[in-house]
Design a protein around this motif. Structure first.
Motif, PDB file in Angstrom:
ATOM      1  N   ILE A  28       0.848  -1.202   0.000  1.00 26.02           N
ATOM      2  CA  ILE A  28       0.000   0.000   0.000  1.00 26.02           C
ATOM      3  C   ILE A  28       0.878   1.245   0.000  1.00 26.02           C
ATOM      4  O   ILE A  28       0.658   2.171  -0.784  1.00 26.02           O
ATOM      5  CB  ILE A  28      -0.963   0.004   1.214  1.00 26.02           C
ATOM      6  N   ALA A  29       1.884   1.268   0.863  1.00 27.81           N
ATOM      7  CA  ALA A  29       2.778   2.431   0.956  1.00 27.81           C
ATOM      8  C   ALA A  29       3.521   2.644  -0.369  1.00 27.81           C
ATOM      9  O   ALA A  29       3.620   3.778  -0.855  1.00 27.81           O
ATOM     10  CB  ALA A  29       3.764   2.238   2.102  1.00 27.81           C
ATOM     11  N   ARG A  30       4.024   1.569  -0.947  1.00 25.46           N
ATOM     12  CA  ARG A  30       4.740   1.671  -2.233  1.00 25.46           C
ATOM     13  C   ARG A  30       3.811   2.226  -3.314  1.00 25.46           C
ATOM     14  O   ARG A  30       4.177   3.138  -4.057  1.00 25.46           O
ATOM     15  CB  ARG A  30       5.296   0.300  -2.625  1.00 25.46           C
ATOM     16  N   GLN A  31       2.579   1.706  -3.390  1.00 22.31           N
ATOM     17  CA  GLN A  31       1.599   2.173  -4.379  1.00 22.31           C
ATOM     18  C   GLN A  31       1.266   3.652  -4.178  1.00 22.31           C
ATOM     19  O   GLN A  31       1.037   4.385  -5.134  1.00 22.31           O
ATOM     20  CB  GLN A  31       0.321   1.323  -4.277  1.00 22.31           C
ATOM     21  N   ALA A  32       1.253   4.078  -2.908  1.00 27.07           N
ATOM     22  CA  ALA A  32       0.931   5.476  -2.585  1.00 27.07           C
ATOM     23  C   ALA A  32       2.137   6.400  -2.743  1.00 27.07           C
ATOM     24  O   ALA A  32       1.985   7.626  -2.706  1.00 27.07           O
ATOM     25  CB  ALA A  32       0.390   5.574  -1.161  1.00 27.07           C
ATOM     26  N   GLY A  33       3.314   5.820  -2.881  1.00 28.26           N
ATOM     27  CA  GLY A  33       4.526   6.629  -3.011  1.00 28.26           C
ATOM     28  C   GLY A  33       4.975   7.240  -1.694  1.00 28.26           C
ATOM     29  O   GLY A  33       5.545   8.330  -1.669  1.00 28.26           O
ATOM     30  N   VAL A  34       4.714   6.532  -0.588  1.00 26.30           N
ATOM     31  CA  VAL A  34       5.139   7.011   0.732  1.00 26.30           C
ATOM     32  C   VAL A  34       5.926   5.914   1.431  1.00 26.30           C
ATOM     33  O   VAL A  34       5.815   4.733   1.093  1.00 26.30           O
ATOM     34  CB  VAL A  34       3.939   7.439   1.617  1.00 26.30           C
ATOM     35  N   ALA A  35       6.720   6.303   2.416  1.00 28.85           N
ATOM     36  CA  ALA A  35       7.481   5.333   3.196  1.00 28.85           C
ATOM     37  C   ALA A  35       6.536   4.554   4.113  1.00 28.85           C
ATOM     38  O   ALA A  35       5.508   5.079   4.549  1.00 28.85           O
ATOM     39  CB  ALA A  35       8.538   6.058   4.032  1.00 28.85           C
ATOM     40  N   VAL A  36       6.917   3.318   4.399  1.00 29.74           N
ATOM     41  CA  VAL A  36       6.097   2.482   5.274  1.00 29.74           C
ATOM     42  C   VAL A  36       5.898   3.171   6.621  1.00 29.74           C
ATOM     43  O   VAL A  36       4.802   3.141   7.194  1.00 29.74           O
ATOM     44  CB  VAL A  36       6.728   1.077   5.458  1.00 29.74           C
ATOM     45  N   GLY A  37       6.931   3.833   7.131  1.00 28.92           N
ATOM     46  CA  GLY A  37       6.815   4.547   8.405  1.00 28.92           C
ATOM     47  C   GLY A  37       5.750   5.630   8.357  1.00 28.92           C
ATOM     48  O   GLY A  37       5.064   5.885   9.354  1.00 28.92           O
ATOM     49  N   SER A  38       5.592   6.262   7.199  1.00 27.66           N
ATOM     50  CA  SER A  38       4.564   7.295   7.047  1.00 27.66           C
ATOM     51  C   SER A  38       3.157   6.710   7.152  1.00 27.66           C
ATOM     52  O   SER A  38       2.239   7.388   7.595  1.00 27.66           O
ATOM     53  CB  SER A  38       4.706   8.008   5.701  1.00 27.66           C
ATOM     54  N   PHE A  39       3.017   5.454   6.719  1.00 27.52           N
ATOM     55  CA  PHE A  39       1.715   4.789   6.822  1.00 27.52           C
ATOM     56  C   PHE A  39       1.202   4.887   8.257  1.00 27.52           C
ATOM     57  O   PHE A  39       0.035   5.203   8.493  1.00 27.52           O
ATOM     58  CB  PHE A  39       1.835   3.317   6.396  1.00 27.52           C
ATOM     59  N   TYR A  40       2.088   4.610   9.216  1.00 34.94           N
ATOM     60  CA  TYR A  40       1.692   4.559  10.620  1.00 34.94           C
ATOM     61  C   TYR A  40       1.390   5.937  11.221  1.00 34.94           C
ATOM     62  O   TYR A  40       0.845   6.019  12.324  1.00 34.94           O
ATOM     63  CB  TYR A  40       2.741   3.814  11.440  1.00 34.94           C
ATOM     64  N   ASN A  41       1.704   6.984  10.496  1.00 31.65           N
ATOM     65  CA  ASN A  41       1.282   8.325  10.933  1.00 31.65           C
ATOM     66  C   ASN A  41      -0.213   8.525  10.714  1.00 31.65           C
ATOM     67  O   ASN A  41      -0.819   9.405  11.323  1.00 31.65           O
ATOM     68  CB  ASN A  41       2.050   9.419  10.177  1.00 31.65           C
ATOM     69  N   TYR A  42      -0.805   7.726   9.841  1.00 32.70           N
ATOM     70  CA  TYR A  42      -2.212   7.892   9.477  1.00 32.70           C
ATOM     71  C   TYR A  42      -3.099   6.710   9.899  1.00 32.70           C
ATOM     72  O   TYR A  42      -4.282   6.895  10.157  1.00 32.70           O
ATOM     73  CB  TYR A  42      -2.330   8.111   7.967  1.00 32.70           C
ATOM     74  N   TYR A  43      -2.536   5.518   9.919  1.00 32.35           N
ATOM     75  CA  TYR A  43      -3.288   4.318  10.278  1.00 32.35           C
ATOM     76  C   TYR A  43      -2.448   3.457  11.206  1.00 32.35           C
ATOM     77  O   TYR A  43      -1.249   3.299  10.982  1.00 32.35           O
ATOM     78  CB  TYR A  43      -3.666   3.502   9.029  1.00 32.35           C
ATOM     79  N   GLU A  44      -3.099   2.883  12.192  1.00 32.30           N
ATOM     80  CA  GLU A  44      -2.349   2.055  13.140  1.00 32.30           C
ATOM     81  C   GLU A  44      -2.094   0.639  12.629  1.00 32.30           C
ATOM     82  O   GLU A  44      -1.217  -0.052  13.148  1.00 32.30           O
ATOM     83  CB  GLU A  44      -3.042   2.009  14.493  1.00 32.30           C
ATOM     84  N   SER A  45      -2.854   0.218  11.611  1.00 29.50           N
ATOM     85  CA  SER A  45      -2.712  -1.153  11.134  1.00 29.50           C
ATOM     86  C   SER A  45      -3.368  -1.325   9.760  1.00 29.50           C
ATOM     87  O   SER A  45      -4.092  -0.445   9.291  1.00 29.50           O
ATOM     88  CB  SER A  45      -3.389  -2.114  12.117  1.00 29.50           C
ATOM     89  N   LYS A  46      -3.140  -2.485   9.185  1.00 33.60           N
ATOM     90  CA  LYS A  46      -3.809  -2.837   7.929  1.00 33.60           C
ATOM     91  C   LYS A  46      -5.315  -2.931   8.165  1.00 33.60           C
ATOM     92  O   LYS A  46      -6.109  -2.523   7.318  1.00 33.60           O
ATOM     93  CB  LYS A  46      -3.250  -4.162   7.398  1.00 33.60           C
ATOM     94  N   GLU A  47      -5.707  -3.439   9.325  1.00 32.77           N
ATOM     95  CA  GLU A  47      -7.126  -3.543   9.659  1.00 32.77           C
ATOM     96  C   GLU A  47      -7.786  -2.167   9.668  1.00 32.77           C
ATOM     97  O   GLU A  47      -8.906  -2.005   9.183  1.00 32.77           O
ATOM     98  CB  GLU A  47      -7.333  -4.209  11.032  1.00 32.77           C
ATOM     99  N   ALA A  48      -7.089  -1.180  10.217  1.00 36.80           N
ATOM    100  CA  ALA A  48      -7.651   0.178  10.322  1.00 36.80           C
ATOM    101  C   ALA A  48      -7.879   0.798   8.942  1.00 36.80           C
ATOM    102  O   ALA A  48      -8.932   1.391   8.692  1.00 36.80           O
ATOM    103  CB  ALA A  48      -6.744   1.068  11.162  1.00 36.80           C
ATOM    104  N   ILE A  49      -6.915   0.659   8.043  1.00 36.30           N
ATOM    105  CA  ILE A  49      -7.109   1.245   6.715  1.00 36.30           C
ATOM    106  C   ILE A  49      -8.163   0.449   5.939  1.00 36.30           C
ATOM    107  O   ILE A  49      -8.954   1.020   5.199  1.00 36.30           O
ATOM    108  CB  ILE A  49      -5.793   1.377   5.910  1.00 36.30           C
TER     109      ILE A  49
END
Length: 185
Positions: A28-49
């Motif tokens: 998901i992060a790669r597709q969005a063009g963001v770092a994996v660490g940035s993912f966790y700034n917005y969602y706590e888990s795969k379940e949350a997104i």
């Protein structure tokens, strides 16, 4: 587009193609063009997104149902059409079909059966308002409202259901809603 929206867009695309289980946060992060660490700034888990994506997709599909169905037809026919259309729309939608996936089902079921999920669900609110108005116009007693309200809750939680179960539910409801028939609705 901000990062959170980029993540949601990417997650929608990946979940739509691969399903919940085969999708990873790194993908998901790669597709969005963001770092994996940035993912966790917005969602706590795969379940949350996924829950965020699922809610949006469910609202989109249910809005289409609201616009397509004739809400003034006979109640038995309307309920049958609600189930039939739900079944059709869900079976062809990889995101909504995850309702029965054990890897995410508890999360989805918990949300939609919670008070927060009911209040935030526009389809649930529409059903309550529509059926309550129809029942009030026909002078339906308060006891019948409670029974039908329980049915609406069950319907908004159950996305897919077999035809056999539909007729079992309708048979039970007909005993409570109308001693002779449901045609008055």
């Amino acid at each position: 587009m901000d990062k959170k929206q980029s993540l949601k867009t990417a997650a929608y695309e990946v979940f739509s193609k691969k399903g919940y289980k085969a999708t990873s946060i790194s993908e998901i992060a790669r597709q969005a063009g963001v770092a994996v660490g940035s993912f966790y700034n917005y969602y706590e888990s795969k379940e949350a997104i996924f829950l965020d994506i699922y809610i949006d997709e469910n609202n989109r599909v249910r809005q289409a149902m609201i616009e397509e169905l004739d809400w003034e037809i006979d109640m038995i026919d309307l309920i049958g059409q609600l189930f039939a259309q739900s079944r059709t729309l869900v079976s062809s939608n990889k995101i909504l079909a995850e309702w029965y996936n054990p890897a995410i089902a508890n999360e989805l079921h918990s949300y939609y059966s919670s008070e927060e999920g009911k209040v935030a669900n526009p389809f649930h609110q529409f059903l309550v308002k529509t059926f309550t108005n129809r029942m009030q116009l026909k002078g339906t007693r308060q006891k019948r409202f409670k029974i039908f309200y329980r049915f609406i809750i069950c319907f908004t939680i159950w996305i897919c259901i077999s035809r056999k179960m539909i007729f079992q539910i309708l048979a039970k409801l007909s005993k409570y809603l109308q001693p002779t028939s449901l045609k008055e609705f």
